[in-house]
Design an enzyme around this catalytic site. Structure first.
Site, PDB file in Angstrom:
ATOM      1  N   ARG A  41       0.841  -1.158  -0.105  1.00  0.00           N
ATOM      2  CA  ARG A  41      -0.504   0.127   0.411  1.00  0.00           C
ATOM      3  C   ARG A  41       0.872   1.068   0.288  1.00  0.00           C
ATOM      4  O   ARG A  41       1.097   1.688  -1.375  1.00  0.00           O
ATOM      5  CB  ARG A  41      -0.977  -0.402   1.278  1.00  0.00           C
ATOM      6  CG  ARG A  41      -2.077   1.014   0.645  1.00  0.00           C
ATOM      7  CD  ARG A  41      -1.750   2.388   1.434  1.00  0.00           C
ATOM      8  NE  ARG A  41      -1.607   2.541   2.660  1.00  0.00           N
ATOM      9  CZ  ARG A  41      -0.879   3.709   3.345  1.00  0.00           C
ATOM     10  NH1 ARG A  41      -0.569   4.873   2.394  1.00  0.00           N
ATOM     11  NH2 ARG A  41      -0.302   3.583   4.215  1.00  0.00           N
ATOM     12  N   ASP A  42       1.632   1.203   1.216  1.00  0.00           N
ATOM     13  CA  ASP A  42       2.205   2.861   0.834  1.00  0.00           C
ATOM     14  C   ASP A  42       3.768   3.377   0.201  1.00  0.00           C
ATOM     15  O   ASP A  42       4.089   3.918  -0.181  1.00  0.00           O
ATOM     16  CB  ASP A  42       2.788   2.686   2.210  1.00  0.00           C
ATOM     17  CG  ASP A  42       3.363   4.154   3.167  1.00  0.00           C
ATOM     18  OD1 ASP A  42       2.933   5.043   1.989  1.00  0.00           O
ATOM     19  OD2 ASP A  42       2.815   4.967   4.250  1.00  0.00           O
ATOM     20  N   HIS A  61       3.082   4.693  13.196  1.00  0.00           N
ATOM     21  CA  HIS A  61       3.758   4.567  11.687  1.00  0.00           C
ATOM     22  C   HIS A  61       5.130   5.660  11.693  1.00  0.00           C
ATOM     23  O   HIS A  61       4.278   6.985  11.587  1.00  0.00           O
ATOM     24  CB  HIS A  61       1.935   4.759  10.597  1.00  0.00           C
ATOM     25  CG  HIS A  61       2.777   4.649   9.377  1.00  0.00           C
ATOM     26  ND1 HIS A  61       2.219   3.465   8.680  1.00  0.00           N
ATOM     27  CD2 HIS A  61       3.006   5.722   8.681  1.00  0.00           C
ATOM     28  CE1 HIS A  61       2.322   4.000   6.975  1.00  0.00           C
ATOM     29  NE2 HIS A  61       3.192   4.701   7.634  1.00  0.00           N
ATOM     30  N   HIS A  74       8.254   7.347   9.569  1.00  0.00           N
ATOM     31  CA  HIS A  74       9.180   7.032   8.050  1.00  0.00           C
ATOM     32  C   HIS A  74      10.181   7.952   7.753  1.00  0.00           C
ATOM     33  O   HIS A  74      10.595   8.345   9.145  1.00  0.00           O
ATOM     34  CB  HIS A  74       7.968   7.948   6.710  1.00  0.00           C
ATOM     35  CG  HIS A  74       6.892   7.697   6.082  1.00  0.00           C
ATOM     36  ND1 HIS A  74       6.882   7.324   4.752  1.00  0.00           N
ATOM     37  CD2 HIS A  74       5.968   7.411   6.757  1.00  0.00           C
ATOM     38  CE1 HIS A  74       5.817   6.536   4.963  1.00  0.00           C
ATOM     39  NE2 HIS A  74       4.970   6.521   5.501  1.00  0.00           N
ATOM     40  N   CYS A 101       4.327   9.759   0.403  1.00  0.00           N
ATOM     41  CA  CYS A 101       2.541  10.197   0.569  1.00  0.00           C
ATOM     42  C   CYS A 101       3.019  11.105  -1.149  1.00  0.00           C
ATOM     43  O   CYS A 101       3.793  11.968  -1.138  1.00  0.00           O
ATOM     44  CB  CYS A 101       2.238  11.074   1.338  1.00  0.00           C
ATOM     45  SG  CYS A 101       1.200  11.413   0.905  1.00  0.00           S
ATOM     46  N   ASN A 131       9.120   4.547   4.132  1.00  0.00           N
ATOM     47  CA  ASN A 131       8.954   4.481   5.456  1.00  0.00           C
ATOM     48  C   ASN A 131       9.779   3.528   6.283  1.00  0.00           C
ATOM     49  O   ASN A 131      11.345   3.125   5.759  1.00  0.00           O
ATOM     50  CB  ASN A 131       7.617   3.198   5.787  1.00  0.00           C
ATOM     51  CG  ASN A 131       5.986   3.583   5.139  1.00  0.00           C
ATOM     52  OD1 ASN A 131       6.036   3.788   3.679  1.00  0.00           O
ATOM     53  ND2 ASN A 131       5.590   3.230   5.764  1.00  0.00           N
TER      54      ASN A 131
HETATM   55  N1  COA Z   1     -12.520   4.440  -4.678  1.00  0.00           N
HETATM   56  C1  COA Z   1     -12.633   5.113  -5.822  1.00  0.00           C
HETATM   57  N2  COA Z   1     -12.488   6.499  -6.851  1.00  0.00           N
HETATM   58  C2  COA Z   1     -13.562   7.652  -5.956  1.00  0.00           C
HETATM   59  C3  COA Z   1     -13.048   7.303  -4.327  1.00  0.00           C
HETATM   60  C4  COA Z   1     -12.471   5.493  -4.246  1.00  0.00           C
HETATM   61  N3  COA Z   1     -13.095   5.513  -2.549  1.00  0.00           N
HETATM   62  N4  COA Z   1     -13.717   8.273  -4.039  1.00  0.00           N
HETATM   63  C5  COA Z   1     -14.235   8.917  -4.808  1.00  0.00           C
HETATM   64  N5  COA Z   1     -14.460   8.626  -6.612  1.00  0.00           N
HETATM   65  C6  COA Z   1     -13.942   8.870  -7.440  1.00  0.00           C
HETATM   66  C7  COA Z   1     -15.668   9.015  -7.312  1.00  0.00           C
HETATM   67  O1  COA Z   1     -15.588   8.965  -7.998  1.00  0.00           O
HETATM   68  C8  COA Z   1     -15.212  10.089  -8.856  1.00  0.00           C
HETATM   69  O2  COA Z   1     -14.995  10.265 -10.227  1.00  0.00           O
HETATM   70  P1  COA Z   1     -14.841  10.332 -12.179  1.00  0.00           P
HETATM   71  O3  COA Z   1     -14.547  11.449 -11.758  1.00  0.00           O
HETATM   72  O4  COA Z   1     -14.852   9.477 -12.916  1.00  0.00           O
HETATM   73  O5  COA Z   1     -16.433  10.924 -11.645  1.00  0.00           O
HETATM   74  C9  COA Z   1     -14.013  11.226  -8.477  1.00  0.00           C
HETATM   75  O6  COA Z   1     -12.990  10.207  -8.024  1.00  0.00           O
HETATM   76  C10 COA Z   1     -14.099  12.039  -7.864  1.00  0.00           C
HETATM   77  O7  COA Z   1     -14.935  12.380  -6.603  1.00  0.00           O
HETATM   78  P2  COA Z   1     -14.532  13.383  -5.470  1.00  0.00           P
HETATM   79  O8  COA Z   1     -15.213  13.200  -4.305  1.00  0.00           O
HETATM   80  O9  COA Z   1     -14.698  14.659  -6.170  1.00  0.00           O
HETATM   81  O10 COA Z   1     -13.139  13.375  -4.915  1.00  0.00           O
HETATM   82  P3  COA Z   1     -11.599  14.397  -4.988  1.00  0.00           P
HETATM   83  O11 COA Z   1     -11.606  14.994  -6.440  1.00  0.00           O
HETATM   84  O12 COA Z   1     -12.212  15.487  -3.851  1.00  0.00           O
HETATM   85  O13 COA Z   1     -10.877  13.359  -4.388  1.00  0.00           O
HETATM   86  C11 COA Z   1     -10.124  11.218  -2.956  1.00  0.00           C
HETATM   87  C12 COA Z   1     -10.866  12.814  -3.050  1.00  0.00           C
HETATM   88  C13 COA Z   1      -9.945  11.165  -1.842  1.00  0.00           C
HETATM   89  C14 COA Z   1     -11.322  10.346  -3.692  1.00  0.00           C
HETATM   90  C15 COA Z   1      -8.484  11.774  -3.706  1.00  0.00           C
HETATM   91  O14 COA Z   1      -8.269  12.385  -3.283  1.00  0.00           O
HETATM   92  C16 COA Z   1      -8.105  10.578  -3.512  1.00  0.00           C
HETATM   93  O15 COA Z   1      -8.367   9.655  -3.812  1.00  0.00           O
HETATM   94  N6  COA Z   1      -6.815  10.948  -2.139  1.00  0.00           N
HETATM   95  C17 COA Z   1      -6.126   9.731  -1.489  1.00  0.00           C
HETATM   96  C18 COA Z   1      -5.032  10.136  -1.888  1.00  0.00           C
HETATM   97  C19 COA Z   1      -4.141   8.991  -1.297  1.00  0.00           C
HETATM   98  O16 COA Z   1      -4.425   7.815  -1.178  1.00  0.00           O
HETATM   99  N7  COA Z   1      -3.346   9.609  -0.324  1.00  0.00           N
HETATM  100  C20 COA Z   1      -2.429   8.407  -0.045  1.00  0.00           C
HETATM  101  C21 COA Z   1      -2.185   8.072   1.732  1.00  0.00           C
HETATM  102  S1  COA Z   1      -1.913   8.429   2.530  1.00  0.00           S
HETATM  103 ZN    ZN Z   2       2.916   6.554   5.306  1.00  0.00          ZN
END
Ligand code: COA
Ligand code: ZN
Length: 321
Positions: free
Chosen positions: A18-19, A210, A212, A243, A252
Site C-alpha cells: 500500500r504505502d 507508523h 517514515h 505519500c 517507511n
Molecule cells: N474509490 C474510487 N473512486 C473514488 C473514490 C474512491 N474511494 N472516491 C471518489 N472517487 C471518484 C469519484 O467517483 C469521482 O469519479 P469521476 O471523476 O469518474 O466521477 C472522482 O473520484 C472524484 O470524486 P470526488 O468525491 O470529487 O473526489 P475528489 O476529487 O475530491 O478526491 C479522494 C477525493 C479522497 C477520492 C482523492 O483525493 C483520493 O483518492 N485521495 C487518496 C490519496 C491517497 O491515497 N494518498 C496516500 C495515502 S495517505
Molecule cells: Zn506512510
C-alpha cells in the site's frame, strides 16, 4: 540498565504493497502484487496493508485494489487491511470483506486538503457515517492520524492537536488508531513524549506507530515509541513508500532492518527475517530502482566474509614465527 521499558513482543504490520506501491512510477503488475502478498502472508507478520480503495486518478498504481483483495490467499493469523479515505472507499472495502479498514485523515488541515481534498471536519463526518455503515460487519475500523508530528505545509504539530483528534475518533466509535509520521519529521524525544502521553490518557487503546525514515531517524524513533509502551509498528519491505501528496516524502521504516534491529536486542517479532531479506533483494528488479533498506545489502550483522588469500598467507607466516 539498557532501555528498561521495552516490551518483550512487538507486532509488525507490513505496508509495502500500500504505502510502498502507491508512489511507484511504474505500474506493478497485479499478479506480482498478489504473489508478494501471498508470500508475506507466511512470514509471521501481524497485519498486511494490502491496498487502498481511493480514486484511481489520485493513486493509479492501486487501481487494481478489488482484484488484488479478491485474489490473495488469506492466512487466518494475518489481518488484511485496506486504506480508505471516504464512504465510497468503505463500500468497496466492505464488498471485498477486508478484515480491517484504515481510515486516513491528517491532523494538519493543509495536508488533509492536499491528500484527501477534504477539511478535517468533512473527513470526520464521512468517518462517522462509515462507522454506522460498518456496524454488524466483520470489518474492524482503524483510523490513522497522518502528519501527527509534523506537516510539510504547517510545520511541527503540537501533541494537543493529536490528542484532540484521537478523542474525536473515539467519540464516533473508532476501535484503534495509528499515529503516523507521514513525512519523517518526528524526533525521538517527540515520539517518546507523544506516545507516553497517549498511553497515559488512553491506557487501553490499541495504538500503532507508523514511521517514515525521511530524515534518518526512523529506527531511533521506533525505539523511542517502544520505550513509551507502543507494541505495534508499521514498516515497509525494502523501506519503500511515501505519500505522493506530501512534498519530499520518502520511504517507511524498513521492515527487514527493523526486525534485524529488534532481534539484535532480543525483542521477539515472530517474523521470518531470512525470507524477508530474500524478498527485499528482489525489489530493485521489480521496481527498477534501488531500495533504501540496509541489511539486504550489508547482510546480517552476525554474518562473516571469507578472508582474502593474501591475509590467509600472512596469518600462516605470522603463526610460523
Ligand atoms: N474509490 C474510487 N473512486 C473514488 C473514490 C474512491 N474511494 N472516491 C471518489 N472517487 C471518484 C469519484 O467517483 C469521482 O469519479 P469521476 O471523476 O469518474 O466521477 C472522482 O473520484 C472524484 O470524486 P470526488 O468525491 O470529487 O473526489 P475528489 O476529487 O475530491 O478526491 C479522494 C477525493 C479522497 C477520492 C482523492 O483525493 C483520493 O483518492 N485521495 C487518496 C490519496 C491517497 O491515497 N494518498 C496516500 C495515502 S495517505
Ligand atoms: Zn506512510
Amino acid at each position: 540498565m539498557f532501555m528498561q521499558n521495552l516490551p518483550t513482543k512487538v507486532r509488525i504490520n507490513e505496508v509495502a504493497t500500500r504505502d510502498g506501491f502507491q508512489s511507484e512510477a511504474i505500474f506493478i503488475p497485479t499478479d506480482k502484487k498478489i504473489e508478494i502478498i501471498n508470500r508475506l502472508s507466511l512470514l509471521g507478520l501481524n497485519k498486511i496493508e494490502v491496498t487502498s480503495f481511493v480514486s484511481p486518478k489520485a493513486i493509479p498504481n492501486l487501481r487494481d485494489a478489488e482484484e488484488v483483495m479478491n485474489s490473495i490467499t488469506r492466512n487466518p493469523n494475518v489481518t488484511y487491511v485496506t486504506l480508505v479515505p471516504n464512504e465510497k472507499g468503505a463500500e468497496r472495502a466492505l464488498a471485498t470483506n477486508a478484515d480491517e479498514i484504515n481510515l486516513v485523515m491528517s491532523v494538519s488541515e493543509s495536508h488533509n486538503l492536499s491528500n484527501i481534498r477534504m477539511t478535517c471536519d468533512q473527513s470526520l463526518a464521512q468517518f462517522k457515517r462509515i462507522c454506522t455503515l460498518m456496524e454488524g460487519s466483520n470489518t474492524r475500523i482503524n483510523a490513522s492520524l497522518a502528519t501527527s508530528f509534523g506537516c510539510p505545509f504547517e510545520g511541527l504539530i503540537a501533541p494537543e492537536r493529536v490528542i484532540n483528534v484521537i478523542k474525536q475518533y473515539l467519540d464516533i466509535g473508532i476501535q484503534s488508531i495509528s499515529i503516523a509520521d507521514t513525512t519523517g519529521m518526528a524526533s525521538p524525544r517527540q515520539v517518546y513524549e507523544l506516545c507516553d502521553q497517549v498511553r497515559n490518557i488512553f491506557p487501553t487503546l490499541d495504538v500503532t506507530l507508523h514511521l517514515h525514515n525521511t530524515r534518518g531517524m526512523g529506527l531511533t524513533n521506533a525505539l523511542a515509541g517502544l520505550s513509551a509502551g507502543i507494541t505495534q509498528l508499521d514498516a515497509s519491505l525494502g523501506g519503500i513508500g511515501g505519500c505522493p501528496f506530501a512534498p519530499g516524502a520518502t520511504g517507511n521504516i524498513c521492515t527487514e532492518d527493523l526486525v534485524h534491529m529488534l532481534e539484535s536486542i532480543d525483542l521477539d517479532t515472530g517474523v521470518d527475517l531470512p525470507t524477508l531479506l530474500d524478498m527485499a533483494r528482489e525489489l530493485p528488479e521489480l521496481l527498477m530502482h534501488d531500495i533504501s533498506g540496509q541489511v539486504a545489502k550489508a547482510g546480517l550483522r552476525t554474518e562473516t566474509r571469507p578472508l582474502s588469500q593474501s591475509v590467509i598467507d600472512l596469518k600462516a607466516r605470522n603463526e610460523k614465527h
